[in-house]
Write a protein that holds these residues in place. Structure first.
Motif, PDB file in Angstrom:
ATOM      1  N   PRO A 257      -5.467  23.078 -29.600  1.00 34.69           N
ATOM      2  CA  PRO A 257      -5.320  22.818 -28.163  1.00 34.69           C
ATOM      3  C   PRO A 257      -4.276  21.742 -27.885  1.00 34.69           C
ATOM      4  O   PRO A 257      -3.851  20.996 -28.775  1.00 34.69           O
ATOM      5  CB  PRO A 257      -6.721  22.349 -27.752  1.00 34.69           C
ATOM      6  N   THR A 258      -3.892  21.655 -26.637  1.00 35.65           N
ATOM      7  CA  THR A 258      -2.925  20.650 -26.211  1.00 35.65           C
ATOM      8  C   THR A 258      -3.340  20.107 -24.855  1.00 35.65           C
ATOM      9  O   THR A 258      -4.223  20.658 -24.202  1.00 35.65           O
ATOM     10  CB  THR A 258      -1.507  21.228 -26.153  1.00 35.65           C
ATOM     11  N   GLY A 259      -2.711  19.017 -24.433  1.00 33.85           N
ATOM     12  CA  GLY A 259      -3.025  18.417 -23.138  1.00 33.85           C
ATOM     13  C   GLY A 259      -1.847  17.609 -22.648  1.00 33.85           C
ATOM     14  O   GLY A 259      -0.693  18.043 -22.769  1.00 33.85           O
ATOM     15  N   LEU A 260      -2.112  16.418 -22.100  1.00 35.74           N
ATOM     16  CA  LEU A 260      -0.999  15.554 -21.732  1.00 35.74           C
ATOM     17  C   LEU A 260      -0.070  15.357 -22.918  1.00 35.74           C
ATOM     18  O   LEU A 260       1.151  15.335 -22.786  1.00 35.74           O
ATOM     19  CB  LEU A 260      -1.506  14.182 -21.253  1.00 35.74           C
ATOM     20  N   PHE A 261      -0.695  15.209 -24.095  1.00 34.21           N
ATOM     21  CA  PHE A 261       0.030  15.149 -25.352  1.00 34.21           C
ATOM     22  C   PHE A 261      -0.734  16.059 -26.312  1.00 34.21           C
ATOM     23  O   PHE A 261      -1.935  16.285 -26.125  1.00 34.21           O
ATOM     24  CB  PHE A 261       0.071  13.700 -25.871  1.00 34.21           C
TER      25      PHE A 261
ATOM     26  N   PRO B 214     -14.433  22.354 -46.462  1.00 33.00           N
ATOM     27  CA  PRO B 214     -13.384  23.378 -46.450  1.00 33.00           C
ATOM     28  C   PRO B 214     -11.992  22.750 -46.503  1.00 33.00           C
ATOM     29  O   PRO B 214     -11.753  21.683 -45.937  1.00 33.00           O
ATOM     30  CB  PRO B 214     -13.603  24.101 -45.122  1.00 33.00           C
ATOM     31  N   ARG B 215     -11.077  23.426 -47.160  1.00 34.27           N
ATOM     32  CA  ARG B 215      -9.696  22.948 -47.281  1.00 34.27           C
ATOM     33  C   ARG B 215      -8.904  23.403 -46.053  1.00 34.27           C
ATOM     34  O   ARG B 215      -8.749  24.596 -45.817  1.00 34.27           O
ATOM     35  CB  ARG B 215      -9.076  23.444 -48.580  1.00 34.27           C
ATOM     36  N   VAL B 216      -8.457  22.424 -45.282  1.00 30.81           N
ATOM     37  CA  VAL B 216      -7.800  22.680 -43.997  1.00 30.81           C
ATOM     38  C   VAL B 216      -6.314  22.347 -44.117  1.00 30.81           C
ATOM     39  O   VAL B 216      -5.953  21.247 -44.547  1.00 30.81           O
ATOM     40  CB  VAL B 216      -8.426  21.824 -42.873  1.00 30.81           C
ATOM     41  N   LEU B 217      -5.473  23.285 -43.728  1.00 21.98           N
ATOM     42  CA  LEU B 217      -4.037  23.023 -43.689  1.00 21.98           C
ATOM     43  C   LEU B 217      -3.597  22.978 -42.234  1.00 21.98           C
ATOM     44  O   LEU B 217      -3.818  23.936 -41.478  1.00 21.98           O
ATOM     45  CB  LEU B 217      -3.254  24.103 -44.430  1.00 21.98           C
ATOM     46  N   HIS B 218      -2.968  21.867 -41.854  1.00 27.92           N
ATOM     47  CA  HIS B 218      -2.447  21.743 -40.494  1.00 27.92           C
ATOM     48  C   HIS B 218      -0.951  22.003 -40.519  1.00 27.92           C
ATOM     49  O   HIS B 218      -0.184  21.294 -41.179  1.00 27.92           O
ATOM     50  CB  HIS B 218      -2.733  20.351 -39.924  1.00 27.92           C
TER      51      HIS B 218
ATOM     52  N   GLY C  48      -0.292  24.109 -34.983  1.00 29.49           N
ATOM     53  CA  GLY C  48       0.019  23.278 -33.832  1.00 29.49           C
ATOM     54  C   GLY C  48       0.329  24.109 -32.597  1.00 29.49           C
ATOM     55  O   GLY C  48       0.831  25.238 -32.697  1.00 29.49           O
ATOM     56  N   ALA C  49       0.042  23.540 -31.427  1.00 35.92           N
ATOM     57  CA  ALA C  49       0.208  24.276 -30.170  1.00 35.92           C
ATOM     58  C   ALA C  49       1.628  24.806 -29.995  1.00 35.92           C
ATOM     59  O   ALA C  49       1.834  25.891 -29.444  1.00 35.92           O
ATOM     60  CB  ALA C  49      -0.170  23.376 -28.991  1.00 35.92           C
ATOM     61  N   ASN C  50       2.619  24.043 -30.469  1.00 37.20           N
ATOM     62  CA  ASN C  50       4.018  24.440 -30.316  1.00 37.20           C
ATOM     63  C   ASN C  50       4.639  24.900 -31.630  1.00 37.20           C
ATOM     64  O   ASN C  50       5.859  24.945 -31.769  1.00 37.20           O
ATOM     65  CB  ASN C  50       4.825  23.261 -29.755  1.00 37.20           C
ATOM     66  N   ALA C  51       3.798  25.243 -32.601  1.00 41.43           N
ATOM     67  CA  ALA C  51       4.293  25.567 -33.944  1.00 41.43           C
ATOM     68  C   ALA C  51       4.789  26.993 -34.078  1.00 41.43           C
ATOM     69  O   ALA C  51       5.525  27.309 -35.013  1.00 41.43           O
ATOM     70  CB  ALA C  51       3.189  25.320 -34.975  1.00 41.43           C
ATOM     71  N   GLY C  52       4.379  27.871 -33.195  1.00 38.50           N
ATOM     72  CA  GLY C  52       4.675  29.289 -33.326  1.00 38.50           C
ATOM     73  C   GLY C  52       3.404  30.097 -33.130  1.00 38.50           C
ATOM     74  O   GLY C  52       2.318  29.539 -32.976  1.00 38.50           O
ATOM     75  N   ASP C  53       3.532  31.403 -33.139  1.00 36.23           N
ATOM     76  CA  ASP C  53       2.411  32.289 -32.833  1.00 36.23           C
ATOM     77  C   ASP C  53       1.587  32.587 -34.088  1.00 36.23           C
ATOM     78  O   ASP C  53       2.061  33.290 -34.993  1.00 36.23           O
ATOM     79  CB  ASP C  53       2.935  33.595 -32.236  1.00 36.23           C
TER      80      ASP C  53
ATOM     81  N   ARG D  30       6.586  23.501 -41.766  1.00 32.19           N
ATOM     82  CA  ARG D  30       6.309  22.083 -41.986  1.00 32.19           C
ATOM     83  C   ARG D  30       4.815  21.839 -41.829  1.00 32.19           C
ATOM     84  O   ARG D  30       4.177  22.426 -40.937  1.00 32.19           O
ATOM     85  CB  ARG D  30       7.071  21.190 -41.007  1.00 32.19           C
ATOM     86  N   VAL D  31       4.271  20.961 -42.666  1.00 34.66           N
ATOM     87  CA  VAL D  31       2.846  20.652 -42.635  1.00 34.66           C
ATOM     88  C   VAL D  31       2.655  19.140 -42.608  1.00 34.66           C
ATOM     89  O   VAL D  31       3.596  18.371 -42.821  1.00 34.66           O
ATOM     90  CB  VAL D  31       2.106  21.259 -43.843  1.00 34.66           C
ATOM     91  N   ASP D  32       1.402  18.718 -42.354  1.00 30.02           N
ATOM     92  CA  ASP D  32       1.070  17.297 -42.310  1.00 30.02           C
ATOM     93  C   ASP D  32       0.216  16.925 -43.515  1.00 30.02           C
ATOM     94  O   ASP D  32      -0.823  17.541 -43.771  1.00 30.02           O
ATOM     95  CB  ASP D  32       0.316  16.979 -41.012  1.00 30.02           C
TER      96      ASP D  32
END
Length: 333
Positions: free
Chosen positions: A264-268, A175-179, A234-239, A187-189
């Motif tokens: 998900p997120t954690g210490l980092f 599958p084609r995954v966009l992060h 991303g966890a802090n990317a928006g809703d 912005r994307v990676d």
């Protein structure tokens, strides 16, 4: 360090005997001190999580990390609040000298290393964009720390990580995954990133064709052209819940089929450049392979991971909040 516990609890891990000796991989261009460094300055956000995993949290006297940016880190490692807060964009030589550090970590991509070295500071540049280099970073940091705990955790982490990533081969037709690192601005990676590697390790392919590096700005028209099968926000990317109501995002296959996930997120943040990449690979593999997460098993894995590699007793509730990309619950009633 009860490595057998995490080998039993992490999903799909086979039991194996740990190697009894630690690697001695020194960082290039840096000599190991005659004595372990007692005062450390941390100039890279992500590397804080490695120092904590290796038991050096109480030695950090200055850091670029901030509680507002990394709330789980400061909640679970309260000693960080005692460290001097530094400006990541401008590591001031005089400010660092006043902290009398034995060792200063900086990013390889920055421009601080030479100036700080000329000032007489012992500097260790860090950076990686692949799994093998990440493991070398952990090993090299353990060598510089010179403690038995650091050596044992580095070796245990390497063994477990390699076992996990060996279990599913990459799939060029997956599958084609966009992060998405940020929704506004968008912005994307792309490739040449650790994100690209964990997407492929999970059995997917990076939808961001032709994009190189981290946090690259793109247009929504470009995302429409890619039309990814899976969106990981991303966890802090928006809703991500807002995408289905947007006239453009709602045309994307991943949104139409309900395959939009908040990382998900954690210490980092799990998805980026810290040891929690081990959890990211396990989580992303479930997302890519099955389209859903085995929540009870994942919570067990999260709790085992932080216990065995960080010495942190995480509650089931806290593990659930990490999985849901939520910050720690407030202490205020």
């Amino acid at each position: 360090m009860k490595q057998s516990r995490i080998l039993k609890r992490l999903p799909a891990l086979t039991r194996l005997a740990l190697l009894g000796t630690a690697l001695a991989v020194a960082l290039p261009g840096n000599a190991v001190h005659a004595a372990p460094p007692e005062r450390i300055v941390e100039g890279w956000y992500a590397h804080n999580a490695t120092l904590i995993m290796l038991g050096a949290q109480d030695r950090i006297v200055g850091t670029v990390a901030r509680a507002a940016m990394l709330p789980w880190m400061f909640r679970l490692v309260p000693s960080l609040a005692k460290a001097e807060t530094l400006d990541p964009g401008n590591l001031n030589t005089e400010e660092l000298l006043a902290l009398h550090p034995d060792l200063v970590f900086v990013t390889e991509s920055g421009h601080a290393a030479d100036a700080l070295t000329r000032a007489g500071l012992n500097v260790a540049p860090e950076g990686f964009n692949r799994f093998d280099a990440m493991l070398d970073c952990v090993d090299g940091t353990a060598t510089l720390l010179q403690t038995s705990l650091a050596a044992k955790r580095a070796q245990a982490y390497r063994t477990t990580f390699l076992q996990v990533i060996s279990q599913v081969p990459t799939n060029p037709q997956g599958p084609r995954v966009l992060h998405v690192e940020s929704l506004k601005p968008l912005r994307v990676d792309g490739d040449d990133t650790i994100i690209d590697q964990w997407i492929r390790s999970a059995g997917g392919q990076n939808a961001a064709k032709g994009i190189h590096g981290n946090k690259q700005p793109v247009s929504i028209e470009q995302v429409l052209a890619w039309n990814p099968d899976i969106l990981i926000i991303g966890a802090n990317a928006g809703d991500p819940a807002t995408l289905g109501k947007d006239s453009l995002w709602s045309k994307i296959r991943a949104v139409q089929t309900g395959r939009v996930y908040r990382n998900p997120t954690g210490l980092f943040p799990w998805d980026r450049y810290g040891p929690e990449l081990l959890l990211q690979v396990i989580w992303a593999r479930q997302i890519v392979q099955t389209g859903q997460v085995d929540v009870p098993a994942m919570i067990r894995s999260i709790r085992s991971f932080y216990h065995d590699f960080y010495g942190i007793a995480l509650s089931a509730g806290d593990a659930q909040r990490m999985l849901d990309a939520l910050p720690p619950a407030s202490d205020t009633p």
